[in-house]
Design a protein around this motif. Structure first.
Motif, PDB file in Angstrom:
ATOM      1  N   GLY A 141       0.806  -1.210   0.000  1.00 50.45           N
ATOM      2  CA  GLY A 141       0.000   0.000   0.000  1.00 50.45           C
ATOM      3  C   GLY A 141       0.838   1.258   0.000  1.00 50.45           C
ATOM      4  O   GLY A 141       0.536   2.230  -0.702  1.00 50.45           O
ATOM      5  N   ALA A 142       1.921   1.244   0.794  1.00 54.12           N
ATOM      6  CA  ALA A 142       2.785   2.420   0.869  1.00 54.12           C
ATOM      7  C   ALA A 142       3.520   2.666  -0.439  1.00 54.12           C
ATOM      8  O   ALA A 142       3.757   3.806  -0.838  1.00 54.12           O
ATOM      9  CB  ALA A 142       3.785   2.251   2.016  1.00 54.12           C
ATOM     10  N   SER A 143       3.900   1.592  -1.120  1.00 54.39           N
ATOM     11  CA  SER A 143       4.695   1.719  -2.343  1.00 54.39           C
ATOM     12  C   SER A 143       3.848   1.968  -3.576  1.00 54.39           C
ATOM     13  O   SER A 143       4.206   2.768  -4.440  1.00 54.39           O
ATOM     14  CB  SER A 143       5.527   0.443  -2.547  1.00 54.39           C
ATOM     15  OG  SER A 143       6.298   0.526  -3.732  1.00 54.39           O
ATOM     16  N   VAL A 144       2.703   1.291  -3.695  1.00 54.52           N
ATOM     17  CA  VAL A 144       1.898   1.350  -4.914  1.00 54.52           C
ATOM     18  C   VAL A 144       0.745   2.344  -4.792  1.00 54.52           C
ATOM     19  O   VAL A 144       0.275   2.898  -5.778  1.00 54.52           O
ATOM     20  CB  VAL A 144       1.363  -0.057  -5.269  1.00 54.52           C
ATOM     21  CG1 VAL A 144       0.562  -0.040  -6.563  1.00 54.52           C
ATOM     22  CG2 VAL A 144       2.523  -1.048  -5.384  1.00 54.52           C
ATOM     23  N   GLY A 145       0.288   2.581  -3.569  1.00 56.28           N
ATOM     24  CA  GLY A 145      -0.785   3.540  -3.357  1.00 56.28           C
ATOM     25  C   GLY A 145      -2.168   2.931  -3.312  1.00 56.28           C
ATOM     26  O   GLY A 145      -3.152   3.638  -3.076  1.00 56.28           O
ATOM     27  N   ILE A 146      -2.275   1.636  -3.554  1.00 58.65           N
ATOM     28  CA  ILE A 146      -3.543   0.918  -3.446  1.00 58.65           C
ATOM     29  C   ILE A 146      -3.260  -0.424  -2.775  1.00 58.65           C
ATOM     30  O   ILE A 146      -2.111  -0.840  -2.659  1.00 58.65           O
ATOM     31  CB  ILE A 146      -4.202   0.689  -4.819  1.00 58.65           C
ATOM     32  CG1 ILE A 146      -3.241  -0.028  -5.774  1.00 58.65           C
ATOM     33  CG2 ILE A 146      -4.681   1.998  -5.418  1.00 58.65           C
ATOM     34  CD1 ILE A 146      -3.848  -0.331  -7.131  1.00 58.65           C
ATOM     35  N   THR A 147      -4.299  -1.107  -2.336  1.00 54.59           N
ATOM     36  CA  THR A 147      -4.111  -2.395  -1.685  1.00 54.59           C
ATOM     37  C   THR A 147      -3.788  -3.472  -2.722  1.00 54.59           C
ATOM     38  O   THR A 147      -4.069  -3.298  -3.919  1.00 54.59           O
ATOM     39  CB  THR A 147      -5.381  -2.819  -0.925  1.00 54.59           C
ATOM     40  OG1 THR A 147      -6.415  -3.093  -1.881  1.00 54.59           O
ATOM     41  CG2 THR A 147      -5.822  -1.724   0.046  1.00 54.59           C
ATOM     42  N   PRO A 148      -3.209  -4.605  -2.300  1.00 61.55           N
ATOM     43  CA  PRO A 148      -2.971  -5.701  -3.250  1.00 61.55           C
ATOM     44  C   PRO A 148      -4.248  -6.141  -3.952  1.00 61.55           C
ATOM     45  O   PRO A 148      -4.242  -6.411  -5.157  1.00 61.55           O
ATOM     46  CB  PRO A 148      -2.402  -6.812  -2.365  1.00 61.55           C
ATOM     47  CG  PRO A 148      -1.776  -6.102  -1.206  1.00 61.55           C
ATOM     48  CD  PRO A 148      -2.649  -4.908  -0.959  1.00 61.55           C
ATOM     49  N   ALA A 149      -5.356  -6.240  -3.213  1.00 63.57           N
ATOM     50  CA  ALA A 149      -6.619  -6.668  -3.820  1.00 63.57           C
ATOM     51  C   ALA A 149      -7.085  -5.680  -4.880  1.00 63.57           C
ATOM     52  O   ALA A 149      -7.585  -6.072  -5.942  1.00 63.57           O
ATOM     53  CB  ALA A 149      -7.691  -6.833  -2.740  1.00 63.57           C
ATOM     54  N   GLN A 150      -6.921  -4.384  -4.623  1.00 65.19           N
ATOM     55  CA  GLN A 150      -7.312  -3.376  -5.607  1.00 65.19           C
ATOM     56  C   GLN A 150      -6.442  -3.475  -6.852  1.00 65.19           C
ATOM     57  O   GLN A 150      -6.927  -3.345  -7.982  1.00 65.19           O
ATOM     58  CB  GLN A 150      -7.203  -1.972  -4.998  1.00 65.19           C
ATOM     59  CG  GLN A 150      -8.282  -1.663  -3.981  1.00 65.19           C
ATOM     60  CD  GLN A 150      -8.030  -0.348  -3.271  1.00 65.19           C
ATOM     61  OE1 GLN A 150      -6.885   0.019  -2.979  1.00 65.19           O
ATOM     62  NE2 GLN A 150      -9.103   0.376  -2.968  1.00 65.19           N
ATOM     63  N   TYR A 151      -5.153  -3.709  -6.644  1.00 65.69           N
ATOM     64  CA  TYR A 151      -4.245  -3.838  -7.794  1.00 65.69           C
ATOM     65  C   TYR A 151      -4.643  -5.028  -8.654  1.00 65.69           C
ATOM     66  O   TYR A 151      -4.710  -4.929  -9.890  1.00 65.69           O
ATOM     67  CB  TYR A 151      -2.799  -3.980  -7.325  1.00 65.69           C
ATOM     68  CG  TYR A 151      -1.832  -4.113  -8.477  1.00 65.69           C
ATOM     69  CD1 TYR A 151      -1.375  -2.989  -9.158  1.00 65.69           C
ATOM     70  CD2 TYR A 151      -1.403  -5.364  -8.905  1.00 65.69           C
ATOM     71  CE1 TYR A 151      -0.517  -3.105 -10.228  1.00 65.69           C
ATOM     72  CE2 TYR A 151      -0.534  -5.482  -9.980  1.00 65.69           C
ATOM     73  CZ  TYR A 151      -0.087  -4.360 -10.638  1.00 65.69           C
ATOM     74  OH  TYR A 151       0.759  -4.481 -11.714  1.00 65.69           O
ATOM     75  N   VAL A 152      -4.906  -6.152  -8.036  1.00 61.75           N
ATOM     76  CA  VAL A 152      -5.300  -7.356  -8.783  1.00 61.75           C
ATOM     77  C   VAL A 152      -6.600  -7.100  -9.539  1.00 61.75           C
ATOM     78  O   VAL A 152      -6.730  -7.455 -10.717  1.00 61.75           O
ATOM     79  CB  VAL A 152      -5.450  -8.561  -7.830  1.00 61.75           C
ATOM     80  CG1 VAL A 152      -6.099  -9.733  -8.553  1.00 61.75           C
ATOM     81  CG2 VAL A 152      -4.084  -8.970  -7.282  1.00 61.75           C
ATOM     82  N   SER A 153      -7.575  -6.471  -8.887  1.00 66.30           N
ATOM     83  CA  SER A 153      -8.855  -6.202  -9.529  1.00 66.30           C
ATOM     84  C   SER A 153      -8.685  -5.291 -10.734  1.00 66.30           C
ATOM     85  O   SER A 153      -9.259  -5.534 -11.808  1.00 66.30           O
ATOM     86  CB  SER A 153      -9.826  -5.575  -8.521  1.00 66.30           C
ATOM     87  OG  SER A 153     -11.060  -5.276  -9.131  1.00 66.30           O
ATOM     88  N   ARG A 154      -7.878  -4.240 -10.583  1.00 66.52           N
ATOM     89  CA  ARG A 154      -7.665  -3.314 -11.696  1.00 66.52           C
ATOM     90  C   ARG A 154      -6.889  -3.980 -12.827  1.00 66.52           C
ATOM     91  O   ARG A 154      -7.159  -3.726 -14.010  1.00 66.52           O
ATOM     92  CB  ARG A 154      -6.929  -2.071 -11.206  1.00 66.52           C
ATOM     93  CG  ARG A 154      -7.765  -1.215 -10.264  1.00 66.52           C
ATOM     94  CD  ARG A 154      -7.020   0.019  -9.809  1.00 66.52           C
ATOM     95  NE  ARG A 154      -7.780   0.767  -8.811  1.00 66.52           N
ATOM     96  CZ  ARG A 154      -7.380   1.904  -8.270  1.00 66.52           C
ATOM     97  NH1 ARG A 154      -6.221   2.433  -8.636  1.00 66.52           N
ATOM     98  NH2 ARG A 154      -8.128   2.511  -7.376  1.00 66.52           N
TER      99      ARG A 154
END
Length: 342
Positions: free
Chosen positions: A273-286
């Motif tokens: 979250g700190a590095s990418v700005g979104i949660t892992p689940a949000q990244y996978v969904s997007r």
């Protein structure tokens, strides 16, 4: 599947003087911010003449810069401005390019004064990508709705908190003020201007020639998943992000991703979250949404096959995500894309 036909010429060509489009460029501007919108206007002018709708060019385009002559863009390519912006006192549409050089322009009070002086004289004022920061620096976005590249929206708010920032918009029109999202969104904005000037049939015909959407479905967020991998400064997480993009059909839970990263679940979620700005689940969904969008555009796979290959499993799951994020179902998305492509 229905396809839209190319627009027919108007029966009674209107008599119009050329509409003057001035683009402000500068060192370290983004090349597509400049060439993309100008190509839309240039192509429109040629199309209207080819179809005998306009006897003279509907648009004239000109690039100006702080100084006349060659200047280097952020890509390293040189462009030539015939005149300095200081020589320009009249325009119909004034566009401000974006790019990493925008921060220097924002500190140049001479440029900002010129933009402020030109604003009430032009029919339309617009910006491409981070060019909105320049307009905000000139005080021209105060109390207005605007957008910019999705990675610059917080910067735009910090310049002037009275701006109603639309972070996911491809472009925003507020009266005669236009602002567009990242880079190629400047072409979407230019097409909207063409539609306002010459009607939807002309804009659609030009969009078809350029192999573009006339009105692109969804917003800027649909393009963010692939780009997000570039913005992690953590090498381990960046490698994992890229791996995810290639294995979307697999089970991508936080426990499994944390194990692959050799971290505890709590530490992995925090660092991601700190590095990418979104949660892992949000990244996978997007990432899954982006992959599905591309497969719907570029393949003939049935919707059920796209859902499986992109990790959604059931058709209904993918449909809910599409409706929530893009405002259209997967089937409608595919239909709209192919109709626009002609």
């Amino acid at each position: 599947m229905t396809r839209q036909r190319p627009a027919e010429p108007l029966l009674h060509p209107p008599a119009r003087t050329p509409h003057r489009v001035i683009m402000l460029g500068y060192p370290d501007a983004q090349i597509l911010d400049i060439t993309g919108p100008l190509e839309v206007f240039g192509r429109t002018a040629r199309w209207l003449q080819d179809k005998h709708i306009s006897r003279q060019p509907a648009y004239t385009i000109e690039l100006v810069a702080p100084e006349p002559g060659a200047f280097v863009l952020s890509s390293g390519i040189r462009m030539i401005a015939e005149r300095s912006y200081r020589e320009v006192t009249r325009a119909d549409t004034l566009l401000i390019a974006g790019g990493i050089g925008c921060y220097r322009v924002m500190q140049d009070q001479t440029v900002l004064r010129w933009i402020r002086r030109m604003a009430p004289r032009v029919t339309r004022l617009g910006s491409v990508c981070s060019g909105a920061l320049i307009l905000a620096g000139a005080g021209l976005l105060s109390g207005r709705s605007a957008t910019t590249h999705w990675d610059y929206t917080d910067k735009l708010r910090r310049i002037d908190d009275s701006i109603s920032v639309q972070p996911d918009a491809i472009y925003v029109r507020d009266g005669n003020l236009y602002t567009s999202g990242g880079v190629t969104a400047g072409m979407d904005m230019a097409l909207a201007m063409v539609e306002s000037d010459w009607g939807q049939p002309t804009a659609l015909a030009v969009a078809q020639e350029l192999v573009m959407f006339l009105k692109r479905p969804g917003g800027q967020s649909q393009f963010s998943a692939q780009l997000a991998a570039q913005f992690s400064e953590d090498d381990k997480l960046r490698e994992l992000q890229l791996w995810i993009l290639d294995h979307l059909d697999q089970q991508l839970s936080v426990p499994r991703l944390a194990e692959m990263a050799a971290m505890s679940e709590r530490n992995f979620a925090r660092r991601f979250g700190a590095s990418v700005g979104i949660t892992p689940a949000q990244y996978v969904s997007r990432a899954r949404l982006e992959a599905a969008r591309r497969k719907l555009e570029e393949t003939d796979l049935p919707v059920s096959g796209v859902a499986r290959r992109c990790g959604f499993g059931a058709d209904e799951t993918m449909r809910r995500v599409f409706v929530a994020e893009l405002g259209v179902s997967p089937s409608d998305y595919r239909e709209r894309f192919r109709s626009s492509a002609g």
